[in-house]
Design a protein around this motif. Structure first.
Motif, PDB file in Angstrom:
ATOM      1  N   GLU A  75      -8.227 -20.166  -9.908  1.00  0.00           N
ATOM      2  CA  GLU A  75      -8.887 -19.634  -8.703  1.00  0.00           C
ATOM      3  C   GLU A  75      -7.888 -19.507  -7.558  1.00  0.00           C
ATOM      4  OE1 GLU A  75     -11.881 -17.859  -6.824  1.00  0.00           O
ATOM      5  OE2 GLU A  75     -12.031 -18.635  -8.866  1.00  0.00           O
ATOM      6  N   ILE A  76      -7.064 -20.517  -7.396  1.00  0.00           N
ATOM      7  CA  ILE A  76      -6.034 -20.460  -6.343  1.00  0.00           C
ATOM      8  C   ILE A  76      -5.045 -19.338  -6.654  1.00  0.00           C
ATOM      9  CG2 ILE A  76      -4.059 -21.708  -5.370  1.00  0.00           C
ATOM     10  CD1 ILE A  76      -5.745 -24.268  -5.618  1.00  0.00           C
ATOM     11  N   GLY A  77      -4.683 -19.195  -7.920  1.00  0.00           N
ATOM     12  CA  GLY A  77      -3.778 -18.109  -8.319  1.00  0.00           C
ATOM     13  C   GLY A  77      -4.360 -16.747  -8.018  1.00  0.00           C
ATOM     14  N   LYS A  78      -5.655 -16.573  -8.261  1.00  0.00           N
ATOM     15  CA  LYS A  78      -6.315 -15.299  -7.946  1.00  0.00           C
ATOM     16  C   LYS A  78      -6.258 -15.016  -6.456  1.00  0.00           C
ATOM     17  CE  LYS A  78      -9.710 -15.095 -11.689  1.00  0.00           C
ATOM     18  NZ  LYS A  78     -11.152 -15.161 -11.997  1.00  0.00           N
ATOM     19  N   LYS A  79      -6.549 -16.042  -5.651  1.00  0.00           N
ATOM     20  CA  LYS A  79      -6.532 -15.854  -4.193  1.00  0.00           C
ATOM     21  C   LYS A  79      -5.128 -15.533  -3.703  1.00  0.00           C
ATOM     22  CE  LYS A  79     -10.618 -18.520  -3.142  1.00  0.00           C
ATOM     23  NZ  LYS A  79     -11.229 -19.595  -2.378  1.00  0.00           N
ATOM     24  N   VAL A  80      -4.128 -16.193  -4.278  1.00  0.00           N
ATOM     25  CA  VAL A  80      -2.749 -15.916  -3.876  1.00  0.00           C
ATOM     26  C   VAL A  80      -2.365 -14.499  -4.263  1.00  0.00           C
ATOM     27  CG1 VAL A  80      -0.331 -16.533  -4.371  1.00  0.00           C
ATOM     28  CG2 VAL A  80      -1.987 -18.325  -3.883  1.00  0.00           C
ATOM     29  N   SER A  81      -2.731 -14.072  -5.472  1.00  0.00           N
ATOM     30  CA  SER A  81      -2.389 -12.709  -5.899  1.00  0.00           C
ATOM     31  C   SER A  81      -3.119 -11.673  -5.046  1.00  0.00           C
ATOM     32  CB  SER A  81      -2.707 -12.505  -7.377  1.00  0.00           C
ATOM     33  OG  SER A  81      -4.094 -12.546  -7.598  1.00  0.00           O
ATOM     34  N   GLU A  82      -4.359 -11.936  -4.654  1.00  0.00           N
ATOM     35  CA  GLU A  82      -5.090 -11.025  -3.760  1.00  0.00           C
ATOM     36  C   GLU A  82      -4.396 -10.952  -2.404  1.00  0.00           C
ATOM     37  OE1 GLU A  82      -9.109 -12.403  -3.544  1.00  0.00           O
ATOM     38  OE2 GLU A  82      -9.555 -11.843  -5.615  1.00  0.00           O
ATOM     39  N   TYR A  83      -3.973 -12.102  -1.908  1.00  0.00           N
ATOM     40  CA  TYR A  83      -3.286 -12.153  -0.605  1.00  0.00           C
ATOM     41  C   TYR A  83      -1.977 -11.372  -0.667  1.00  0.00           C
ATOM     42  CZ  TYR A  83      -0.914 -14.120   3.466  1.00  0.00           C
ATOM     43  OH  TYR A  83      -0.240 -14.269   4.644  1.00  0.00           O
ATOM     44  N   VAL A  84      -1.217 -11.573  -1.763  1.00  0.00           N
ATOM     45  CA  VAL A  84       0.045 -10.862  -1.924  1.00  0.00           C
ATOM     46  C   VAL A  84      -0.211  -9.366  -2.053  1.00  0.00           C
ATOM     47  CG1 VAL A  84       2.007 -10.529  -3.496  1.00  0.00           C
ATOM     48  CG2 VAL A  84       1.283 -12.835  -2.880  1.00  0.00           C
ATOM     49  N   SER A  85      -1.251  -8.991  -2.789  1.00  0.00           N
ATOM     50  CA  SER A  85      -1.585  -7.567  -2.941  1.00  0.00           C
ATOM     51  C   SER A  85      -1.952  -6.957  -1.595  1.00  0.00           C
ATOM     52  CB  SER A  85      -2.752  -7.391  -3.906  1.00  0.00           C
ATOM     53  OG  SER A  85      -2.403  -7.841  -5.179  1.00  0.00           O
ATOM     54  N   GLU A  86      -2.732  -7.677  -0.798  1.00  0.00           N
ATOM     55  CA  GLU A  86      -3.109  -7.181   0.526  1.00  0.00           C
ATOM     56  C   GLU A  86      -1.878  -7.012   1.409  1.00  0.00           C
ATOM     57  OE1 GLU A  86      -6.006  -9.789   2.216  1.00  0.00           O
ATOM     58  OE2 GLU A  86      -7.491  -9.363   0.663  1.00  0.00           O
ATOM     59  N   LYS A  87      -0.977  -7.987   1.374  1.00  0.00           N
ATOM     60  CA  LYS A  87       0.244  -7.902   2.181  1.00  0.00           C
ATOM     61  C   LYS A  87       1.090  -6.712   1.754  1.00  0.00           C
ATOM     62  CE  LYS A  87       0.230 -11.303   5.079  1.00  0.00           C
ATOM     63  NZ  LYS A  87       0.322 -11.090   6.502  1.00  0.00           N
ATOM     64  N   LYS A  88       1.214  -6.492   0.422  1.00  0.00           N
ATOM     65  CA  LYS A  88       1.988  -5.364  -0.074  1.00  0.00           C
ATOM     66  C   LYS A  88       1.338  -4.058   0.348  1.00  0.00           C
ATOM     67  CE  LYS A  88       4.312  -7.246  -4.129  1.00  0.00           C
ATOM     68  NZ  LYS A  88       4.450  -7.153  -5.587  1.00  0.00           N
ATOM     69  N   ALA A  89       0.006  -4.020   0.262  1.00  0.00           N
ATOM     70  CA  ALA A  89      -0.707  -2.805   0.648  1.00  0.00           C
ATOM     71  C   ALA A  89      -0.510  -2.535   2.140  1.00  0.00           C
ATOM     72  CB  ALA A  89      -2.186  -2.934   0.313  1.00  0.00           C
ATOM     73  N   LYS A  90      -0.581  -3.545   2.971  1.00  0.00           N
ATOM     74  CA  LYS A  90      -0.378  -3.369   4.410  1.00  0.00           C
ATOM     75  C   LYS A  90       1.056  -2.943   4.705  1.00  0.00           C
ATOM     76  CE  LYS A  90      -3.876  -6.553   6.157  1.00  0.00           C
ATOM     77  NZ  LYS A  90      -4.109  -7.799   6.881  1.00  0.00           N
ATOM     78  N   LYS A  91       1.985  -3.535   3.977  1.00  0.00           N
ATOM     79  CA  LYS A  91       3.395  -3.222   4.180  1.00  0.00           C
ATOM     80  C   LYS A  91       3.656  -1.779   3.755  1.00  0.00           C
ATOM     81  CE  LYS A  91       7.826  -5.450   3.563  1.00  0.00           C
ATOM     82  NZ  LYS A  91       8.573  -6.464   2.859  1.00  0.00           N
ATOM     83  N   ALA A  92       3.075  -1.379   2.625  1.00  0.00           N
ATOM     84  CA  ALA A  92       3.251  -0.009   2.141  1.00  0.00           C
ATOM     85  C   ALA A  92       2.592   0.968   3.110  1.00  0.00           C
ATOM     86  CB  ALA A  92       2.661   0.148   0.742  1.00  0.00           C
ATOM     87  N   ALA A  93       1.437   0.614   3.644  1.00  0.00           N
ATOM     88  CA  ALA A  93       0.745   1.470   4.599  1.00  0.00           C
ATOM     89  C   ALA A  93       1.572   1.575   5.884  1.00  0.00           C
ATOM     90  CB  ALA A  93      -0.643   0.950   4.887  1.00  0.00           C
ATOM     91  N   GLY A  94       2.186   0.477   6.280  1.00  0.00           N
ATOM     92  CA  GLY A  94       3.035   0.481   7.477  1.00  0.00           C
ATOM     93  C   GLY A  94       4.258   1.334   7.286  1.00  0.00           C
ATOM     94  N   LYS A  95       4.874   1.334   6.119  1.00  0.00           N
ATOM     95  CA  LYS A  95       6.054   2.148   5.853  1.00  0.00           C
ATOM     96  C   LYS A  95       5.683   3.624   5.833  1.00  0.00           C
ATOM     97  CE  LYS A  95       9.161  -0.877   3.349  1.00  0.00           C
ATOM     98  NZ  LYS A  95       9.893  -1.077   2.094  1.00  0.00           N
ATOM     99  N   LYS A  96       4.533   3.963   5.249  1.00  0.00           N
ATOM    100  CA  LYS A  96       4.092   5.351   5.210  1.00  0.00           C
ATOM    101  C   LYS A  96       3.841   5.868   6.621  1.00  0.00           C
ATOM    102  CE  LYS A  96       2.045   5.671   0.642  1.00  0.00           C
ATOM    103  NZ  LYS A  96       0.823   5.933  -0.112  1.00  0.00           N
ATOM    104  N   LYS A  97       3.307   5.002   7.451  1.00  0.00           N
ATOM    105  CA  LYS A  97       2.985   5.381   8.823  1.00  0.00           C
ATOM    106  C   LYS A  97       4.283   5.612   9.608  1.00  0.00           C
ATOM    107  CE  LYS A  97      -0.443   3.951  12.101  1.00  0.00           C
ATOM    108  NZ  LYS A  97      -1.226   2.872  12.648  1.00  0.00           N
ATOM    109  N   ASN A  98       5.278   4.763   9.387  1.00  0.00           N
ATOM    110  CA  ASN A  98       6.574   4.891  10.092  1.00  0.00           C
ATOM    111  C   ASN A  98       7.329   6.117   9.595  1.00  0.00           C
ATOM    112  OD1 ASN A  98       6.147   2.657  11.617  1.00  0.00           O
ATOM    113  ND2 ASN A  98       7.276   1.274  10.259  1.00  0.00           N
ATOM    114  N   GLU A  99       7.226   6.477   8.335  1.00  0.00           N
ATOM    115  CA  GLU A  99       7.933   7.619   7.784  1.00  0.00           C
ATOM    116  C   GLU A  99       7.291   8.938   8.247  1.00  0.00           C
ATOM    117  OE1 GLU A  99       8.075   7.261   3.562  1.00  0.00           O
ATOM    118  OE2 GLU A  99       9.361   5.523   3.631  1.00  0.00           O
ATOM    119  N   ALA A 100       6.035   8.879   8.526  1.00  0.00           N
ATOM    120  CA  ALA A 100       5.356  10.126   8.899  1.00  0.00           C
ATOM    121  C   ALA A 100       5.542  10.494  10.319  1.00  0.00           C
ATOM    122  CB  ALA A 100       3.862   9.986   8.661  1.00  0.00           C
TER     123      ALA A 100
END
Length: 100
Positions: A75-100
């Motif tokens: 359960e903790i592993g799932k929450k950590v992977s969700e958190y990491v996925s959210e951070k990656k998604a936010k980071k990727a969204a931030g990079k797309k926004k800066n490139e545009a």
């Protein structure tokens, strides 16, 4: 002392009864020793079975505790992977926004 054959017969019968009594006492003694050994063996067997039962109970408890711990870790592993996925998604969204 021996007046007739009946006296001799009584002495022989008394001697036979004495040996029969000794034999019966001997048999009773060995039967008691056999029963004592059987009791000791059964007591040892009972202790061994009790130790085996306790071993399996402790093992069952440890497996149950491990299962609970493993479920919590998953359960903790799932929450950590969700958190990491959210951070990656936010980071990727931030990079797309800066490139545009």
């Amino acid at each position: 002392m021996l007046e007739n054959s009946k006296d001799l017969l009584n002495i022989v019968i008394a001697f036979c009864v004495l040996w029969l009594t000794i034999f019966i006492c001997w048999v009773i003694y060995y039967f008691a020793m056999i029963l004592k050994r059987v009791y000791q063996v059964m007591e040892t067997f009972t202790k061994t079975l009790e130790a085996i039962r306790e071993f399996f109970e402790k093992t069952k408890e440890k497996v149950a505790n491990f299962g609970t711990t493993l479920a919590a870790a998953v359960e903790i592993g799932k929450k950590v992977s969700e958190y990491v996925s959210e951070k990656k998604a936010k980071k990727a969204a931030g990079k797309k926004k800066n490139e545009a």
